[in-house]
Design an enzyme around this catalytic site. Structure first.
Site, PDB file in Angstrom:
ATOM      1  N   HIS A 175       0.717  -1.175  -0.129  1.00  0.00           N
ATOM      2  CA  HIS A 175      -0.105   0.136   0.184  1.00  0.00           C
ATOM      3  C   HIS A 175       0.776   1.222  -0.062  1.00  0.00           C
ATOM      4  O   HIS A 175       2.176   1.194   0.249  1.00  0.00           O
ATOM      5  CB  HIS A 175      -0.834  -0.131   1.323  1.00  0.00           C
ATOM      6  CG  HIS A 175      -0.205   0.086   2.658  1.00  0.00           C
ATOM      7  ND1 HIS A 175       0.425  -0.965   2.854  1.00  0.00           N
ATOM      8  CD2 HIS A 175      -0.391   1.023   3.582  1.00  0.00           C
ATOM      9  CE1 HIS A 175       0.885  -0.631   4.358  1.00  0.00           C
ATOM     10  NE2 HIS A 175       0.142   0.570   4.643  1.00  0.00           N
ATOM     11  N   ASP A 226       5.749   4.480   4.811  1.00  0.00           N
ATOM     12  CA  ASP A 226       6.843   3.466   5.406  1.00  0.00           C
ATOM     13  C   ASP A 226       6.896   2.184   4.668  1.00  0.00           C
ATOM     14  O   ASP A 226       7.640   1.236   4.890  1.00  0.00           O
ATOM     15  CB  ASP A 226       6.288   3.134   6.873  1.00  0.00           C
ATOM     16  CG  ASP A 226       5.067   2.630   7.179  1.00  0.00           C
ATOM     17  OD1 ASP A 226       3.900   3.258   6.356  1.00  0.00           O
ATOM     18  OD2 ASP A 226       4.649   1.906   8.202  1.00  0.00           O
ATOM     19  N   ASP A 246       0.026  -4.021   6.487  1.00  0.00           N
ATOM     20  CA  ASP A 246      -0.838  -3.130   7.353  1.00  0.00           C
ATOM     21  C   ASP A 246      -2.289  -3.882   7.419  1.00  0.00           C
ATOM     22  O   ASP A 246      -3.051  -3.575   6.171  1.00  0.00           O
ATOM     23  CB  ASP A 246      -0.702  -1.966   7.230  1.00  0.00           C
ATOM     24  CG  ASP A 246       0.809  -1.325   7.542  1.00  0.00           C
ATOM     25  OD1 ASP A 246       1.522  -2.364   7.348  1.00  0.00           O
ATOM     26  OD2 ASP A 246       0.772  -0.329   7.665  1.00  0.00           O
TER      27      ASP A 246
HETATM   28 ZN   LIG Z   1       2.740   0.480   7.661  1.00  0.00          ZN
END
Ligand SMILES: [Zn+2]
Length: 309
Positions: free
Chosen positions: A63, A67, A212
């Site tokens: 995504h 990060d 995530d």
């Molecule tokens: Zn992340």
């Protein structure tokens, strides 16, 4: 022996720390090297880990949060600078295409990288580009604040020759290779021997990369029965409510997935900077998962476990 190894480049979630770079993982799989989620600083972490831009045969992004993707700009400029001769496919959620475009054109440089952009808009197999990589790569939509996809890599099943059966069938020398290629071979007295007669099925190895997400069906289907699972565990379970609110997993949840899915080797990563002691993640995961367990540190190397069959 073929190289099947995960090289961990970074293990921090949103905010890097003094000891943890933003995310970044390279899976070496025979002649392939897949870079997953290049967070900020990935180019330099590759240097520290001994991974070159030319090694990379694919980039897979879950995504478009920083990060997991800020490092794409640096890595692609390095691929360009080094004149990497092969095509590098780059997969990412289609809804993040604008950010990918920005990252690929973030500063002035000579665009020489040969990339094949593969925006993902549904669950399914991400098609290979160029020669057969020897595995299928599948993406499945996760449950996070922005659209996110996890990945699963599967080696097709093969066959393992059984020496006793080969000997009993009178097959040796070059006839073994012929049998493997053709599937059937004729022996001296006119008999035919099929490859199934002298071999057993050798299950393929598998790997999953789950970043995530909250718990959802895709987490389980990606992780089901894999040899090696890399999964986020941003929070400890005492902060389970926070994890859910921000679209993340706890160490206990991640390890429970691994236990229920029969994972052989579990790598926990993507830690919140709020926690100081990695041993807490290990202890929490150990309460439910008794396989090989790694609480990842930057520059760790984790082998895909040897075949059982
Ligand atoms: Zn992340």
């Amino acid at each position: 022996m073929s190289r099947r190894e995960l090289v961990v480049l970074g293990t921090a979630s949103q905010v890097p720390t003094r000891t943890r770079n933003h995310n970044g993982y390279v899976l070496f799989w025979d002649d392939e090297a897949v870079l997953f989620d290049p967070g900020e600083g990935t180019q330099r972490q590759m240097l520290r880990a001994g991974v070159s831009a030319t090694d990379l045969t694919r980039i897979a992004i879950t995504h478009l949060h920083g990060d997991h993707s800020l490092g794409l700009a640096g890595v692609v400029q390095r691929i360009s600078l080094d004149g990497v001769p092969h095509t590098v496919p780059v997969s990412f959620p289609a809804s993040g295409a604008t950010w990918v475009d920005h990252l690929l054109d973030a500063t002035s440089y000579h665009h020489r990288a040969d990339l094949a952009l593969q925006p993902l808009s549904a669950d399914g197999v991400v098609p290979p580009v160029g020669p057969d990589p020897g595995f299928t790569l599948r993406a499945e939509r996760l449950d996070h604040g922005v659209e996110a996809f996890g990945y699963r890599l599967d080696e097709p099943a093969g066959r393992r020759m059984v020496p006793d059966r080969l000997a009993a069938a009178g097959i040796h020398g070059p006839a073994v290779g012929l049998l493997q290629r053709e599937g059937v071979v004729e022996v001296g007295d006119g008999r035919t021997v099929r490859v199934e007669d002298v071999s057993v099925v050798r299950p393929g190895q598998s790997f999953a990369f789950v970043m995530d997400t909250r718990l959802c069906d895709a987490v389980f289907s990606l992780a089901r029965g894999v040899d090696l699972l890399v999964i986020e565990s941003t929070f400890l379970d005492r902060d389970r409510d926070l994890a859910h609110a921000f679209g993340h997993l706890t160490a206990l949840q991640a390890a429970t997935v691994a236990a229920e899915c029969g994972v052989r080797s579990l790598v926990l990563t993507h830690f919140s900077q709020r926690y100081q002691d990695p041993a807490e993640f290990w202890a929490e995961a150990r309460t439910v998962f008794d396989g090989e367990l790694t609480v990842a540190e930057d520059l760790d190397r984790v082998q895909v476990p040897p075949r059982v069959h």
